[in-house]
Design a protein around this motif. Structure first.
Motif, PDB file in Angstrom:
ATOM      1  N   LYS A  13       0.713  -1.183   0.216  1.00 24.15           N
ATOM      2  CA  LYS A  13      -0.029   0.205  -0.008  1.00 24.15           C
ATOM      3  C   LYS A  13       0.932   1.079  -0.062  1.00 24.15           C
ATOM      4  CE  LYS A  13      -4.207  -1.752   2.253  1.00 24.15           C
ATOM      5  NZ  LYS A  13      -4.978  -1.578   3.600  1.00 24.15           N
ATOM      6  N   GLN A  14       2.037   1.142   0.812  1.00 24.06           N
ATOM      7  CA  GLN A  14       3.004   2.475   0.741  1.00 24.06           C
ATOM      8  C   GLN A  14       3.637   2.653  -0.609  1.00 24.06           C
ATOM      9  OE1 GLN A  14       5.288   1.584   4.133  1.00 24.06           O
ATOM     10  NE2 GLN A  14       3.466   1.540   5.418  1.00 24.06           N
ATOM     11  N   GLN A  15       3.727   1.432  -1.338  1.00 23.73           N
ATOM     12  CA  GLN A  15       4.575   1.730  -2.666  1.00 23.73           C
ATOM     13  C   GLN A  15       3.779   2.161  -3.891  1.00 23.73           C
ATOM     14  OE1 GLN A  15       7.973   1.517  -2.336  1.00 23.73           O
ATOM     15  NE2 GLN A  15       7.543   0.991   0.159  1.00 23.73           N
ATOM     16  N   ASP A  16       4.650   2.503  -4.979  1.00 23.98           N
ATOM     17  CA  ASP A  16       4.055   2.556  -6.302  1.00 23.98           C
ATOM     18  C   ASP A  16       5.181   2.340  -7.400  1.00 23.98           C
ATOM     19  OD1 ASP A  16       2.466   3.233  -8.331  1.00 23.98           O
ATOM     20  OD2 ASP A  16       2.189   5.542  -7.782  1.00 23.98           O
ATOM     21  N   ASN A  17       4.700   2.456  -8.593  1.00 30.76           N
ATOM     22  CA  ASN A  17       5.645   1.911  -9.713  1.00 30.76           C
ATOM     23  C   ASN A  17       6.221   0.622  -9.361  1.00 30.76           C
ATOM     24  OD1 ASN A  17       5.346   4.388 -11.012  1.00 30.76           O
ATOM     25  ND2 ASN A  17       6.786   5.351  -9.991  1.00 30.76           N
ATOM     26  N   ILE A  18       5.404  -0.442  -9.126  1.00 30.05           N
ATOM     27  CA  ILE A  18       5.794  -1.746  -8.597  1.00 30.05           C
ATOM     28  C   ILE A  18       6.246  -2.689  -9.794  1.00 30.05           C
ATOM     29  CG2 ILE A  18       5.022  -3.684  -7.449  1.00 30.05           C
ATOM     30  CD1 ILE A  18       3.304  -1.730  -5.857  1.00 30.05           C
ATOM     31  N   CYS A  38      -0.869  -7.918  -9.783  1.00 28.98           N
ATOM     32  CA  CYS A  38      -0.825  -6.743 -10.680  1.00 28.98           C
ATOM     33  C   CYS A  38      -2.061  -6.075 -10.927  1.00 28.98           C
ATOM     34  CB  CYS A  38      -0.199  -7.177 -12.176  1.00 28.98           C
ATOM     35  SG  CYS A  38       0.238  -5.559 -13.220  1.00 28.98           S
ATOM     36  N   LEU A  41      -3.156  -4.503  -7.752  1.00 30.08           N
ATOM     37  CA  LEU A  41      -2.449  -3.023  -7.513  1.00 30.08           C
ATOM     38  C   LEU A  41      -3.017  -1.831  -8.522  1.00 30.08           C
ATOM     39  CD1 LEU A  41       1.288  -4.651  -7.078  1.00 30.08           C
ATOM     40  CD2 LEU A  41      -0.199  -3.566  -5.275  1.00 30.08           C
ATOM     41  N   LYS A  46      -2.333   2.099  -8.478  1.00 30.88           N
ATOM     42  CA  LYS A  46      -0.734   2.149  -8.483  1.00 30.88           C
ATOM     43  C   LYS A  46      -0.315   1.826 -10.007  1.00 30.88           C
ATOM     44  CE  LYS A  46      -0.413   1.020  -3.546  1.00 30.88           C
ATOM     45  NZ  LYS A  46       0.072   2.243  -3.159  1.00 30.88           N
ATOM     46  N   ASN A  47       0.890   1.977 -10.436  1.00 31.37           N
ATOM     47  CA  ASN A  47       1.591   1.809 -11.611  1.00 31.37           C
ATOM     48  C   ASN A  47       2.070   0.302 -11.088  1.00 31.37           C
ATOM     49  OD1 ASN A  47       1.077   3.709 -13.364  1.00 31.37           O
ATOM     50  ND2 ASN A  47       2.896   5.142 -12.281  1.00 31.37           N
ATOM     51  N   ALA A  48       1.997  -0.596 -12.198  1.00 29.33           N
ATOM     52  CA  ALA A  48       2.442  -2.235 -11.856  1.00 29.33           C
ATOM     53  C   ALA A  48       2.486  -2.731 -13.266  1.00 29.33           C
ATOM     54  CB  ALA A  48       1.490  -2.744 -10.616  1.00 29.33           C
ATOM     55  N   GLU A  74      10.645   1.584 -12.444  1.00 29.78           N
ATOM     56  CA  GLU A  74      10.256   0.817 -11.242  1.00 29.78           C
ATOM     57  C   GLU A  74      11.050   1.371 -10.100  1.00 29.78           C
ATOM     58  OE1 GLU A  74      13.533  -1.843 -13.334  1.00 29.78           O
ATOM     59  OE2 GLU A  74      11.443  -0.737 -14.077  1.00 29.78           O
TER      60      GLU A  74
END
Length: 315
Positions: A13-18, A38, A41, A46-48, A74
């Motif tokens: 939840k804390q991340q992006d561009n995964i 994916c 997300l 988010k970007n994934a 990423e």
């Protein structure tokens, strides 16, 4: 460091561009995990995206054919169903030592990632299912089908001893959520291309035995691909065939790659630990199904494997 499902979801939840990495020679579980996660997300805004080292078999196209692949730099790298970094194949060159999170179910996991969610379940998709629920993402038909694919393929359509009551419960819930179980099982277990059928015949014709016929070996060469019109994406169904022969305790399927290295799938019964055999050569897996890679020709790999098999069998 090992983490829980709840901690894993909080981190995501804390991340992006995964970026999500699957293992080389991808199967239903690694792909099901990757595309289910994916999709979840993306649903969170988010970007994934998912990438892998090898071509994805066409039978898995339904997992992602409606998805757009986004381009981004990423910032966070996740592996799914990957026990050791060398199972990433060529992706190890770019991402070795850079994995932020691993979601896996192999007891042989080397804890190569910064954080690892590791559960003792038959398919990693069971764990990803729990993560997606913890993320609060509604599981739609597409996500359900991805997760069901991983569970049914890694359990041999629920035939393996590793299957638990919880596995059946997860599968039942996914069917209730829209997973097209009938179509998926037919694609995975009852459909063969004509090119695969030709390859299977060649492979079985060339099967040979070692250690008083307790070890069965199938070798698949580039020449066989050329002769049948098949390719490496169609070899997944070969590995279980070795374990179907009466008296065989260890089945080895050795596939030659274009660069003359090879990938080995190991299948055993309870008398031999497949992961122990794979570990001896830098691979990993489960007690009855494992894999490893060799940077040498097929015949050399077979010699090394048979020597180790003989030791494990007390021959």
């Amino acid at each position: 460091m090992k983490i829980s499902v709840k901690e894993c979801a909080a981190i995501l939840k804390q991340q992006d561009n995964i970026l999500i990495l699957t293992h080389a020679h991808p199967d239903g579980d690694t792909l099901g995990c990757g595309f289910a996660l994916c999709r979840a997300l993306l649903a969170l805004g988010k970007n994934a995206r998912v990438i892998n080292a090898d071509e994805i078999p066409k039978k898995y196209n339904y997992l992602f054919e409606d998805m757009e692949s986004k381009s981004f730099d990423e910032q966070f790298v996740v592996t799914v169903d990957v026990a050791t970094e060398n199972l990433l194949g060529e992706l190890q060159n770019a991402y070795g030592g850079k994995i932020n999170l691993c979601i896996d179910h192999h007891g042989t996991n080397t804890l190569y990632a910064e954080k690892t969610l590791l559960e003792d379940v038959p398919a990693a998709c069971e764990t990803v299912f729990r993560v997606i629920k913890e993320l609060g993402v509604p599981v739609d038909k597409q996500i359900a089908s991805c997760l069901y694919t991983g569970i049914t393929t890694d359990t041999g359509c629920f035939r393996y001893a590793s299957v638990t009551a919880n596995t059946f419960r997860a599968a039942a819930e996914l069917v209730e959520l829209g997973a097209d179980n009938g179509t998926i099982n037919r694609l995975m277990f009852e459909t063969k291309t004509k090119t695969y059928a030709k390859l299977e015949r060649l492979a079985l014709d060339g099967m040979h035995f070692h250690c008083n016929e307790r070890v069965a070996v199938i070798t698949v060469t580039q020449e066989m691909y050329a002769k049948t019109g098949s390719n490496e994406t169609e070899t997944e169904a070969l590995a279980p065939l070795t374990r179907q022969i009466e008296g065989v305790e260890i089945g080895l399927t050795i596939r030659e790659k274009a660069d003359k290295t090879c990938k080995v799938s190991i299948r055993t019964f309870e008398s031999v630990n497949a992961s122990e055999l794979a570990n001896a050569f830098g691979g990993g897996g489960h007690p009855q199904a494992a894999a490893c890679r060799f940077d040498c020709p097929v015949d050399e790999a077979e010699k090394l494997l048979v020597e180790k098999c003989a030791a494990l069998l007390g021959e």
